[in-house]
Design a protein around this motif. Structure first.
Motif, PDB file in Angstrom:
ATOM      1  N   ASN A  47      88.652  46.048  31.285  1.00 33.18           N
ATOM      2  CA  ASN A  47      88.077  45.839  29.970  1.00 33.18           C
ATOM      3  C   ASN A  47      86.564  45.926  30.094  1.00 33.18           C
ATOM      4  O   ASN A  47      85.919  45.024  30.657  1.00 33.18           O
TER       5      ASN A  47
ATOM      6  N   GLU B 136      84.176  45.618  27.896  1.00 31.38           N
ATOM      7  CA  GLU B 136      83.451  44.575  27.174  1.00 31.38           C
ATOM      8  C   GLU B 136      83.458  43.255  27.949  1.00 31.38           C
ATOM      9  O   GLU B 136      82.444  42.535  28.002  1.00 31.38           O
ATOM     10  N   LYS B 137      84.590  42.961  28.582  1.00 25.37           N
ATOM     11  CA  LYS B 137      84.666  41.747  29.380  1.00 25.37           C
ATOM     12  C   LYS B 137      83.751  41.824  30.595  1.00 25.37           C
ATOM     13  O   LYS B 137      83.087  40.834  30.963  1.00 25.37           O
TER      14      LYS B 137
END
Length: 246
Positions: free
Chosen positions: A230, A232-233
């Motif tokens: 991910n 964004e993570k």
């Protein structure tokens, strides 16, 4: 093909000449165990002896002129039963307040209650609805200013009917009767509650929480499948690391 047909015809002709097999047009013999149809009712047979019985005395003129001697009054009970419409259902069952076997089934007899007042018809009010000469268990599903929507218990909503509040086809359900007793709960839903020696109900203790084991939790996280990447993570993780380093 023609030769085979000729051979079959010759065999059938020989069998008919010998008498061993009947012709194809004849029917098989009837079973001796079949019940014969009773003979039609007719005049009684004449007596065999020479002495003829005396004729019956003529009916009086008063009896012939009386209106009771009409063909309709002289009809037999069998003829009356045939002309009457045939009904299907429990004719002899009378709905009573303590009746616990028919809280949902229709009946031919009216319920032992009264007609509801217009202001008494609210949502979830149990009723008996007159439909096709039978009283069906119903419930008010929607209530409006001058009308109510009545639904049959156990039937889908496509059978609902909208009636005025002062309709004569609505009666209160027998559960509104003061002598009504609710049916018992089915045995499969009854759970015995444990009691102590004095007869008091035993309160079950709440389950104790499990002791936290850090090694066991670490093994759980290690055996879990990896999560998909991910971006964004990962970006949030980098921002958190930069803030901590500063």
């Amino acid at each position: 093909m023609c030769a085979m047909r000729a051979m079959r015809a010759m065999r059938a002709l020989r069998a008919m000449q010998c008498g061993g097999v009947r012709s194809f047009s004849s029917r098989p013999p009837k079973s001796p165990y079949l019940q014969q149809r009773p003979p039609p009712p007719g005049p009684p047979p004449a007596p065999t002896n020479s002495a003829a019985p005396a004729p019956p005395p003529p009916a009086p003129a008063a009896a012939a002129a009386s209106p009771a001697a009409t063909p309709a009054a002289m009809a037999t009970p069998a003829a009356t039963a045939q002309t009457a419409p045939q009904r299907y259902g429990p004719l002899e069952v009378n709905l009573k307040p303590k009746d616990q076997l028919r809280p949902l089934l229709p009946t031919w007899n009216p319920p032992p209650t009264r007609r509801p007042e217009p202001q008494e018809l609210e949502v979830s009010t149990r009723l008996r609805f007159l439909f096709e000469e039978r009283w069906w268990a119903a419930t008010v599903r929607e209530a409006y200013d001058t009308e109510v929507r009545v639904g049959f218990d156990g039937w889908p909503s496509r059978h609902d009917q909208i009636l005025p509040r002062n309709s004569e086809r609505l009666y209160l359900h027998e559960c509104h009767h003061p002598d009504y007793e609710a049916p018992p709960v089915p045995q499969r839903f009854q759970r015995p509650q444990p009691v102590d020696s004095e007869g008091n109900p035993v309160v079950r203790t709440k389950p104790r929480p499990k002791v936290y084991d850090p090694e066991k939790e670490r093994m759980k996280r290690a055996l879990r499948p990896p999560m998909p990447f991910n971006p964004e993570k990962e970006r949030l993780k980098r921002l958190l690391r930069n803030q901590v380093s500063e």
